[in-house]
Design an enzyme around this catalytic site. Sequence first.
Site, PDB file in Angstrom:
ATOM      1  N   ASP A 140      -2.978  90.045  49.384  1.00 52.24           N
ATOM      2  CA  ASP A 140      -3.753  89.556  50.522  1.00 52.24           C
ATOM      3  C   ASP A 140      -4.611  88.400  50.022  1.00 52.24           C
ATOM      4  O   ASP A 140      -5.165  88.470  48.925  1.00 52.24           O
ATOM      5  CB  ASP A 140      -4.631  90.680  51.081  1.00 52.24           C
ATOM      6  CG  ASP A 140      -5.369  90.253  52.336  1.00 52.24           C
ATOM      7  OD1 ASP A 140      -4.761  90.307  53.414  1.00 52.24           O
ATOM      8  OD2 ASP A 140      -6.546  89.851  52.225  1.00 52.24           O
ATOM      9  N   ASN A 176      -8.749  79.365  58.540  1.00 53.51           N
ATOM     10  CA  ASN A 176      -8.292  79.205  59.922  1.00 53.51           C
ATOM     11  C   ASN A 176      -9.450  78.927  60.860  1.00 53.51           C
ATOM     12  O   ASN A 176      -9.359  78.067  61.743  1.00 53.51           O
ATOM     13  CB  ASN A 176      -7.546  80.456  60.389  1.00 53.51           C
ATOM     14  CG  ASN A 176      -6.057  80.371  60.154  1.00 53.51           C
ATOM     15  OD1 ASN A 176      -5.508  79.319  59.880  1.00 53.51           O
ATOM     16  ND2 ASN A 176      -5.397  81.494  60.256  1.00 53.51           N
ATOM     17  N   ASP A 187      -1.592  77.009  58.192  1.00 48.60           N
ATOM     18  CA  ASP A 187      -0.140  77.027  58.025  1.00 48.60           C
ATOM     19  C   ASP A 187       0.286  76.285  56.749  1.00 48.60           C
ATOM     20  O   ASP A 187       1.154  76.754  56.009  1.00 48.60           O
ATOM     21  CB  ASP A 187       0.555  76.403  59.231  1.00 48.60           C
ATOM     22  CG  ASP A 187       0.498  77.287  60.468  1.00 48.60           C
ATOM     23  OD1 ASP A 187       0.059  78.457  60.360  1.00 48.60           O
ATOM     24  OD2 ASP A 187       0.901  76.809  61.550  1.00 48.60           O
ATOM     25  N   ASP A 244      -1.763  86.726  56.303  1.00 46.97           N
ATOM     26  CA  ASP A 244      -1.903  86.257  54.921  1.00 46.97           C
ATOM     27  C   ASP A 244      -1.537  87.359  53.927  1.00 46.97           C
ATOM     28  O   ASP A 244      -2.074  87.417  52.830  1.00 46.97           O
ATOM     29  CB  ASP A 244      -3.317  85.746  54.666  1.00 46.97           C
ATOM     30  CG  ASP A 244      -4.378  86.822  54.850  1.00 46.97           C
ATOM     31  OD1 ASP A 244      -4.183  87.722  55.684  1.00 46.97           O
ATOM     32  OD2 ASP A 244      -5.403  86.763  54.157  1.00 46.97           O
TER      33      ASP A 244
END
Length: 175
Positions: free
Chosen positions: A47, A55, A64, A90
């Site tokens: 993770d 984001n 992205d 993620d």
Amino acid sequence: MEQQLHHIAGHDPLTQLPNRSLLFERLQASLGLARRGGTHLSLLFIDIDGFKHVNDNYGHLVGDKLLKSIAKRLHDCVRKSDTVGRCGGDEFLVILNNIESFDKVLIIAENIRSELDKPYQFDELVLQLSPSIGLARYPENGDNEQQLIQHADQAMYQAKSTGGNSVKTTVNSTK
């Protein structure tokens, strides 16, 4: 056309890595080979610490680009016989096949942690993120896919709860 549809069905459209469905199939196949051969299989649950912040502050386009860069770094850290896939968001899984030495698995996991910890640059924007990595191993942590994923996931949350940027496992290094 059929090959293209098969690829689309089994791969994440952003990173082109195997998606959750194909990952599970590959984990089942790898586990079957490990059982028959009496070998080990290691599973890394990864993770990305701070991804939500990227984001939220820089937008999904930057997020992205970051995911694509992470996917490439992960892919470059493992052998062709291993599998790197994206579970979603993620979160990534890495299946390491037939590595008997637990110390070698730890070296690979640490190499992945180190590579993902390096800065990411997109034009003038430089981002510093790190991974939380959980490690599970067959047969020590279970004999089916769900048990291995659950152990790796729990170890990842342990890494995250201790500040991230680390590799955690419940496996003893004596095997």
